[in-house]
Scaffold this motif. Structure first.
Motif, PDB file in Angstrom:
ATOM      1  N   ASP A   2       0.851  -1.183   0.000  1.00 46.34           N
ATOM      2  CA  ASP A   2       0.000   0.000   0.000  1.00 46.34           C
ATOM      3  C   ASP A   2       0.896   1.245   0.000  1.00 46.34           C
ATOM      4  O   ASP A   2       1.601   1.518   0.977  1.00 46.34           O
ATOM      5  CB  ASP A   2      -0.902  -0.024   1.242  1.00 46.34           C
ATOM      6  N   MET A   3       0.862   1.989  -1.091  1.00 40.52           N
ATOM      7  CA  MET A   3       1.785   3.125  -1.261  1.00 40.52           C
ATOM      8  C   MET A   3       1.544   4.223  -0.237  1.00 40.52           C
ATOM      9  O   MET A   3       2.493   4.848   0.252  1.00 40.52           O
ATOM     10  CB  MET A   3       1.659   3.659  -2.698  1.00 40.52           C
ATOM     11  N   GLN A   4       0.272   4.454   0.126  1.00 42.36           N
ATOM     12  CA  GLN A   4       0.011   5.515   1.112  1.00 42.36           C
ATOM     13  C   GLN A   4       0.633   5.161   2.469  1.00 42.36           C
ATOM     14  O   GLN A   4       1.249   6.003   3.132  1.00 42.36           O
ATOM     15  CB  GLN A   4      -1.504   5.770   1.251  1.00 42.36           C
ATOM     16  N   THR A   5       0.503   3.904   2.870  1.00 39.00           N
ATOM     17  CA  THR A   5       1.119   3.469   4.139  1.00 39.00           C
ATOM     18  C   THR A   5       2.634   3.646   4.067  1.00 39.00           C
ATOM     19  O   THR A   5       3.265   4.107   5.022  1.00 39.00           O
ATOM     20  CB  THR A   5       0.776   1.987   4.407  1.00 39.00           C
ATOM     21  N   VAL A   7       4.454   5.792   2.194  1.00 39.23           N
ATOM     22  CA  VAL A   7       4.926   7.188   2.288  1.00 39.23           C
ATOM     23  C   VAL A   7       4.687   7.751   3.696  1.00 39.23           C
ATOM     24  O   VAL A   7       5.500   8.526   4.199  1.00 39.23           O
ATOM     25  CB  VAL A   7       4.354   8.126   1.180  1.00 39.23           C
ATOM     26  N   ASP A   8       3.605   7.330   4.347  1.00 41.31           N
ATOM     27  CA  ASP A   8       3.377   7.757   5.745  1.00 41.31           C
ATOM     28  C   ASP A   8       4.501   7.254   6.644  1.00 41.31           C
ATOM     29  O   ASP A   8       5.049   7.994   7.466  1.00 41.31           O
ATOM     30  CB  ASP A   8       2.034   7.225   6.268  1.00 41.31           C
ATOM     31  N   GLU A  48      -1.942   8.397 -10.143  1.00 43.23           N
ATOM     32  CA  GLU A  48      -2.152   8.631  -8.710  1.00 43.23           C
ATOM     33  C   GLU A  48      -0.949   9.369  -8.118  1.00 43.23           C
ATOM     34  O   GLU A  48       0.186   9.151  -8.537  1.00 43.23           O
ATOM     35  CB  GLU A  48      -2.300   7.317  -7.924  1.00 43.23           C
ATOM     36  N   TYR A  50       0.720  10.076  -4.265  1.00 47.39           N
ATOM     37  CA  TYR A  50       0.681   9.762  -2.830  1.00 47.39           C
ATOM     38  C   TYR A  50       1.583  10.752  -2.112  1.00 47.39           C
ATOM     39  O   TYR A  50       2.727  10.966  -2.537  1.00 47.39           O
ATOM     40  CB  TYR A  50       1.178   8.333  -2.588  1.00 47.39           C
ATOM     41  N   THR A  51       1.089  11.368  -1.055  1.00 48.31           N
ATOM     42  CA  THR A  51       1.902  12.367  -0.345  1.00 48.31           C
ATOM     43  C   THR A  51       1.864  12.125   1.164  1.00 48.31           C
ATOM     44  O   THR A  51       0.925  11.514   1.682  1.00 48.31           O
ATOM     45  CB  THR A  51       1.388  13.804  -0.599  1.00 48.31           C
ATOM     46  N   ALA A  52       2.881  12.640   1.845  1.00 47.33           N
ATOM     47  CA  ALA A  52       2.890  12.620   3.317  1.00 47.33           C
ATOM     48  C   ALA A  52       3.726  13.787   3.819  1.00 47.33           C
ATOM     49  O   ALA A  52       4.563  14.325   3.090  1.00 47.33           O
ATOM     50  CB  ALA A  52       3.461  11.293   3.828  1.00 47.33           C
ATOM     51  N   ARG A 199       4.770  17.858  -4.213  1.00 39.10           N
ATOM     52  CA  ARG A 199       3.747  17.413  -5.176  1.00 39.10           C
ATOM     53  C   ARG A 199       3.998  18.035  -6.556  1.00 39.10           C
ATOM     54  O   ARG A 199       3.995  17.339  -7.579  1.00 39.10           O
ATOM     55  CB  ARG A 199       2.353  17.811  -4.682  1.00 39.10           C
TER      56      ARG A 199
END
Ligand code: DON
Length: 303
Positions: A2-5, A7-8, A48, A50-52, A199
């Motif tokens: 999971d890319m969001q996890t 980068v977080d 998509e 994905y940022t953090a 971004r």
């Protein structure tokens, strides 16, 4: 994965992993930044993002601009630039004067200051309104029409850019400058003073991961030129630390003393990271730690 996890996790890890390093202050306008900011943005070729962390806060892109002026120069004038600048790693600091004298006024590569000054001069000669062309490229590809220069950083660079002035005068004395020293310097300081977020940068560099295809599906650059830019990023994009960065991270990348790094995974995505504390070569300490973690956990290096 999971890319969001991911980068977080990386945003949490990078903040803690790299508290060392100092913010660039040789350009006084840069020293006002909060040193403990950290942002990451991953822009996938599929669209998509994905940022953090502080991924949407604009910062001074500094030498990352050298990547985009090189792209414009290669697009405008093909391979003719290479009679005026080499494409070998320098092994010396980005603002060093030494090599330029021993190598007859031909800078080692387009990503050290001397080389970027030649690229800007070349563009002024062949493409006319460099500022507008650069802004158009960055705004169109990132989708952010607000991208512009930080006037305080611009003023600060103009006031204190003695080394860049020395390099430009030296280039002129060796017959490797076509325009006026003043115009080349002003344009170079202007491009370094552009402000973008992680971004913005990840999106703006997307064409480098898509074989030259821009955000709207049209061609920004020919695939053969994209291959070359990525190769020069790998060998020269992190200055005298390019070898260590290739060893640790294994990606083409370009850094700036504002603390940003833009990395490319051809065929897959771009990654922009930002952490203002710099290591001794002038590269973001937290940014390198983050990219190291990213390629280690994904297995997505070019090797
Ligand atoms: O010319 C300079 O020194 C700055 N405007 C840019 C230097 C830079 O970002 C080098 N990066 N690591």
């Amino acid at each position: 994965m999971d890319m969001q996890t991911l980068v977080d996790d990386i945003a949490a890890y990078a903040g803690a992993a790299a508290p060392a390093g100092t913010v660039a202050d040789y350009i006084p306008g840069l020293s006002r930044v909060d040193p403990d900011r950290f942002g990451i943005a991953v822009a996938m070729n599929s669209g998509e993002v994905y940022t953090a962390g502080d991924a949407d806060i604009p910062f001074s892109i500094q030498s990352i601009s050298k990547l985009f002026t090189l792209a414009l120069a290669l697009d405008e004038d093909g391979d003719r630039l290479w009679t005026r600048v080499h494409r070998e790693p320098s092994g010396t600091p980005f603002n060093s004067l030494v090599q330029l004298e021993t190598e007859a006024g031909i800078p080692r590569n387009p990503f050290i200051n001397a080389g970027a000054l030649v690229v800007t001069d070349h563009l002024l000669d062949t493409a006319g309104d460099v500022r507008m062309r650069l802004l158009n490229l960055l705004r169109t590809e990132s989708g952010n029409s607000e991208i512009s220069v930080d006037p305080a950083v611009f003023a600060s660079e103009r006031e204190t850019g003695h080394r860049n002035a020395a390099l430009t005068h030296f280039l002129a004395s060796m017959g490797n400058l076509r325009g006026s020293v003043l115009e080349v310097l002003e344009t170079y300081f202007w491009q370094c003073s552009l402000e973008m977020s992680c971004r913005d940068l990840a999106l703006a560099g997307g064409f480098l991961a898509r074989g030259g295809v821009g955000a709207d599906g049209g061609a920004v650059l020919a695939p053969r030129q994209v291959k070359r830019i990525n190769a020069i990023m790998l060998t020269c994009g992190m200055y005298d630390a390019a070898g260590d960065f290739a060893y640790r991270v294994g990606l083409p990348a370009k850094s700036g003393v504002g603390g940003g790094i833009l990395a490319v995974i051809p065929g897959r995505c771009t990654i922009a990271v930002w952490g203002p504390r710099l290591d001794r070569s002038g590269n973001s300490a937290a940014g390198i730690a983050a990219l190291d973690e990213f390629t280690s956990r994904t297995g997505w290096s070019i090797f």
